[in-house]
Design a protein around this motif. Sequence first.
Motif, PDB file in Angstrom:
ATOM      1  N   HIS A   1      30.679  35.340-112.369  1.00 14.34           N
ATOM      2  CA  HIS A   1      32.078  34.967-112.564  1.00 14.34           C
ATOM      3  C   HIS A   1      32.848  36.223-112.976  1.00 14.34           C
ATOM      4  O   HIS A   1      32.500  36.873-113.972  1.00 14.34           O
ATOM      5  CB  HIS A   1      32.182  33.897-113.653  1.00 14.34           C
ATOM      6  N   PRO A   2      33.895  36.617-112.238  1.00 12.65           N
ATOM      7  CA  PRO A   2      34.563  37.899-112.521  1.00 12.65           C
ATOM      8  C   PRO A   2      35.200  37.974-113.901  1.00 12.65           C
ATOM      9  O   PRO A   2      35.083  38.988-114.593  1.00 12.65           O
ATOM     10  CB  PRO A   2      35.616  38.001-111.407  1.00 12.65           C
ATOM     11  N   GLY A   3      35.881  36.909-114.317  1.00 13.38           N
ATOM     12  CA  GLY A   3      36.509  36.924-115.632  1.00 13.38           C
ATOM     13  C   GLY A   3      35.492  37.016-116.751  1.00 13.38           C
ATOM     14  O   GLY A   3      35.674  37.760-117.724  1.00 13.38           O
ATOM     15  N   ALA A   4      34.406  36.273-116.622  1.00 11.45           N
ATOM     16  CA  ALA A   4      33.355  36.309-117.638  1.00 11.45           C
ATOM     17  C   ALA A   4      32.667  37.666-117.663  1.00 11.45           C
ATOM     18  O   ALA A   4      32.337  38.189-118.737  1.00 11.45           O
ATOM     19  CB  ALA A   4      32.338  35.204-117.377  1.00 11.45           C
ATOM     20  N   SER A   5      32.441  38.246-116.489  1.00  7.98           N
ATOM     21  CA  SER A   5      31.810  39.566-116.428  1.00  7.98           C
ATOM     22  C   SER A   5      32.678  40.611-117.117  1.00  7.98           C
ATOM     23  O   SER A   5      32.172  41.475-117.847  1.00  7.98           O
ATOM     24  CB  SER A   5      31.566  39.963-114.968  1.00  7.98           C
ATOM     25  N   TYR A   6      33.980  40.530-116.897  1.00  7.59           N
ATOM     26  CA  TYR A   6      34.899  41.483-117.533  1.00  7.59           C
ATOM     27  C   TYR A   6      34.904  41.311-119.050  1.00  7.59           C
ATOM     28  O   TYR A   6      34.822  42.291-119.803  1.00  7.59           O
ATOM     29  CB  TYR A   6      36.303  41.281-116.973  1.00  7.59           C
ATOM     30  N   LEU A   7      34.974  40.064-119.502  1.00  2.95           N
ATOM     31  CA  LEU A   7      35.017  39.806-120.943  1.00  2.95           C
ATOM     32  C   LEU A   7      33.705  40.198-121.615  1.00  2.95           C
ATOM     33  O   LEU A   7      33.700  40.799-122.694  1.00  2.95           O
ATOM     34  CB  LEU A   7      35.318  38.327-121.191  1.00  2.95           C
ATOM     35  N   LEU A   8      32.582  39.887-120.977  1.00  2.00           N
ATOM     36  CA  LEU A   8      31.296  40.250-121.556  1.00  2.00           C
ATOM     37  C   LEU A   8      31.120  41.768-121.569  1.00  2.00           C
ATOM     38  O   LEU A   8      30.525  42.323-122.496  1.00  2.00           O
ATOM     39  CB  LEU A   8      30.159  39.598-120.772  1.00  2.00           C
ATOM     40  N   GLY A   9      31.652  42.430-120.545  1.00  2.00           N
ATOM     41  CA  GLY A   9      31.622  43.890-120.545  1.00  2.00           C
ATOM     42  C   GLY A   9      32.387  44.464-121.725  1.00  2.00           C
ATOM     43  O   GLY A   9      31.943  45.428-122.364  1.00  2.00           O
ATOM     44  N   ALA A  10      33.532  43.859-122.034  1.00  2.83           N
ATOM     45  CA  ALA A  10      34.311  44.306-123.190  1.00  2.83           C
ATOM     46  C   ALA A  10      33.553  44.062-124.493  1.00  2.83           C
ATOM     47  O   ALA A  10      33.618  44.873-125.427  1.00  2.83           O
ATOM     48  CB  ALA A  10      35.655  43.581-123.213  1.00  2.83           C
ATOM     49  N   VAL A  11      32.819  42.946-124.558  1.00  2.00           N
ATOM     50  CA  VAL A  11      32.021  42.643-125.754  1.00  2.00           C
ATOM     51  C   VAL A  11      30.925  43.692-125.935  1.00  2.00           C
ATOM     52  O   VAL A  11      30.698  44.206-127.039  1.00  2.00           O
ATOM     53  CB  VAL A  11      31.413  41.231-125.642  1.00  2.00           C
ATOM     54  N   TYR A  12      30.227  44.022-124.849  1.00  2.00           N
ATOM     55  CA  TYR A  12      29.179  45.044-124.921  1.00  2.00           C
ATOM     56  C   TYR A  12      29.769  46.419-125.256  1.00  2.00           C
ATOM     57  O   TYR A  12      29.161  47.205-125.983  1.00  2.00           O
ATOM     58  CB  TYR A  12      28.435  45.126-123.592  1.00  2.00           C
ATOM     59  N   LEU A  13      30.934  46.705-124.720  1.00  2.00           N
ATOM     60  CA  LEU A  13      31.547  48.016-124.932  1.00  2.00           C
ATOM     61  C   LEU A  13      31.961  48.216-126.384  1.00  2.00           C
ATOM     62  O   LEU A  13      31.783  49.292-126.956  1.00  2.00           O
ATOM     63  CB  LEU A  13      32.754  48.177-124.008  1.00  2.00           C
ATOM     64  N   THR A  14      32.518  47.183-126.987  1.00  2.00           N
ATOM     65  CA  THR A  14      33.006  47.289-128.363  1.00  2.00           C
ATOM     66  C   THR A  14      31.930  46.977-129.397  1.00  2.00           C
ATOM     67  O   THR A  14      32.096  47.300-130.575  1.00  2.00           O
ATOM     68  CB  THR A  14      34.189  46.329-128.575  1.00  2.00           C
ATOM     69  N   GLY A  15      30.839  46.331-128.961  1.00  2.00           N
ATOM     70  CA  GLY A  15      29.812  45.940-129.916  1.00  2.00           C
ATOM     71  C   GLY A  15      30.239  44.789-130.794  1.00  2.00           C
ATOM     72  O   GLY A  15      29.775  44.646-131.929  1.00  2.00           O
ATOM     73  N   ASP A  16      31.119  43.947-130.270  1.00  2.00           N
ATOM     74  CA  ASP A  16      31.631  42.808-131.027  1.00  2.00           C
ATOM     75  C   ASP A  16      30.640  41.650-130.947  1.00  2.00           C
ATOM     76  O   ASP A  16      30.429  41.081-129.881  1.00  2.00           O
ATOM     77  CB  ASP A  16      32.988  42.387-130.458  1.00  2.00           C
ATOM     78  N   CYS A  17      30.012  41.311-132.059  1.00  2.00           N
ATOM     79  CA  CYS A  17      29.043  40.217-132.224  1.00  2.00           C
ATOM     80  C   CYS A  17      27.708  40.487-131.529  1.00  2.00           C
ATOM     81  O   CYS A  17      26.791  39.673-131.608  1.00  2.00           O
ATOM     82  CB  CYS A  17      29.609  38.863-131.785  1.00  2.00           C
ATOM     83  N   VAL A  18      27.591  41.624-130.833  1.00  2.00           N
ATOM     84  CA  VAL A  18      26.313  42.035-130.243  1.00  2.00           C
ATOM     85  C   VAL A  18      26.153  43.540-130.453  1.00  2.00           C
ATOM     86  O   VAL A  18      27.099  44.238-130.813  1.00  2.00           O
ATOM     87  CB  VAL A  18      26.244  41.726-128.726  1.00  2.00           C
ATOM     88  N   LYS A  19      24.945  44.029-130.215  1.00  2.00           N
ATOM     89  CA  LYS A  19      24.712  45.458-130.306  1.00  2.00           C
ATOM     90  C   LYS A  19      25.423  46.167-129.164  1.00  2.00           C
ATOM     91  O   LYS A  19      25.386  45.723-128.023  1.00  2.00           O
ATOM     92  CB  LYS A  19      23.210  45.743-130.248  1.00  2.00           C
ATOM     93  N   ARG A  20      26.081  47.272-129.482  1.00  2.00           N
ATOM     94  CA  ARG A  20      26.820  48.019-128.468  1.00  2.00           C
ATOM     95  C   ARG A  20      25.865  48.499-127.378  1.00  2.00           C
ATOM     96  O   ARG A  20      24.845  49.120-127.658  1.00  2.00           O
ATOM     97  CB  ARG A  20      27.528  49.219-129.108  1.00  2.00           C
ATOM     98  N   ASP A  21      26.221  48.195-126.131  1.00  2.00           N
ATOM     99  CA  ASP A  21      25.336  48.476-125.002  1.00  2.00           C
ATOM    100  C   ASP A  21      26.186  48.956-123.827  1.00  2.00           C
ATOM    101  O   ASP A  21      26.726  48.148-123.066  1.00  2.00           O
ATOM    102  CB  ASP A  21      24.553  47.211-124.638  1.00  2.00           C
ATOM    103  N   ILE A  22      26.315  50.274-123.683  1.00  2.00           N
ATOM    104  CA  ILE A  22      27.170  50.841-122.644  1.00  2.00           C
ATOM    105  C   ILE A  22      26.660  50.540-121.236  1.00  2.00           C
ATOM    106  O   ILE A  22      27.443  50.149-120.361  1.00  2.00           O
ATOM    107  CB  ILE A  22      27.334  52.361-122.842  1.00  2.00           C
TER     108      ILE A  22
END
Length: 306
Positions: free
Chosen positions: A160-181
């Motif tokens: 899902h494109p919207g979910a992929s974008y949002l999850l990418g932002a979560v990984y990028l910022t490390g918000d609620c998960v370990k930062r994973d570039i």
Amino acid sequence: MVTISLNLQLPHKGLHLLHLDFSLGFLIQRGLHSRNKKAMEFIAKGWNALQEIDRVIDYTEPTDARLHPYYRTAKESFELAMEVDNSNTHARYWLGRMHMKYQFPGACKPIGAALLVEAADMGDPDAQYELGCRLRVENEEVQSDQQAFYYLEKAVDQLHPGASYLLGAVYLTGDCVKRDIPSALWCFQKAAEKGHAGAAVAYGSLLLKGPCRLDGCRPSLEGIMDGTAINSCYVRKGAEVPEEWTKSKRGSKSNKLMKKRVKSVESPVEIAKNMFEKAVEAGCDLGLRWLERLEDEKKLQAAGAD
């Protein structure tokens, strides 16, 4: 039904049972197809009503009585779709979203939330994304970040494109998960491939920063030459590595082979440029700014070389 009665008159027992099973299976499949088709017609009717509401709602009050016929049409259409085909996840998603978003007579957020959860658990990616977005709110009484992350990952599994974008932002910022570039880049790439302009810009801009700036590690020269550094920094774990990145066999110390590998790997700048062009095609002004910036950098490099 006529086919079944004729098959029952056949003298060979095994043959008539085989024909009976085939006829019943055919009728069941035909019935499922018919119900699904009718349900989709109702969903389309309800969706058109919501589109009409969205077209004028910014110019009137959300509770304006003139919108009530459209609300009624949309609600009844989605409910009829669920009656016709109770397994249809799209009807659940749209009816749940309607209860959550619009202020129509009889709107109920708990009902909407329950419908979204049902649709998400049944595997609808739009419902999973909607739940993930709505659960990511600041609420001291409810710890919903992990649940939101769960639904977002489910939607990303279906690209899902919207979910992929949002999850990418979560990984990028490390918000609620370990930062994973690498995971962030993978998510942005998949969303960009589906036409998400914001993800294309994010993916391109991160590529221009390079692996050294992104994860704080300095890849070895050999890793840069044979492409292993690019693979480890730009591809999510478990993702399929592009063929052009692995054309040559790794491990050889021949300078000639290493030069060939460098040529076979597309430059991150070129990949980023392609991403920005995709964003511009989708109408994103930020992509145009990045393209202009790349052109300016190219001119400066040319002037410095002269």
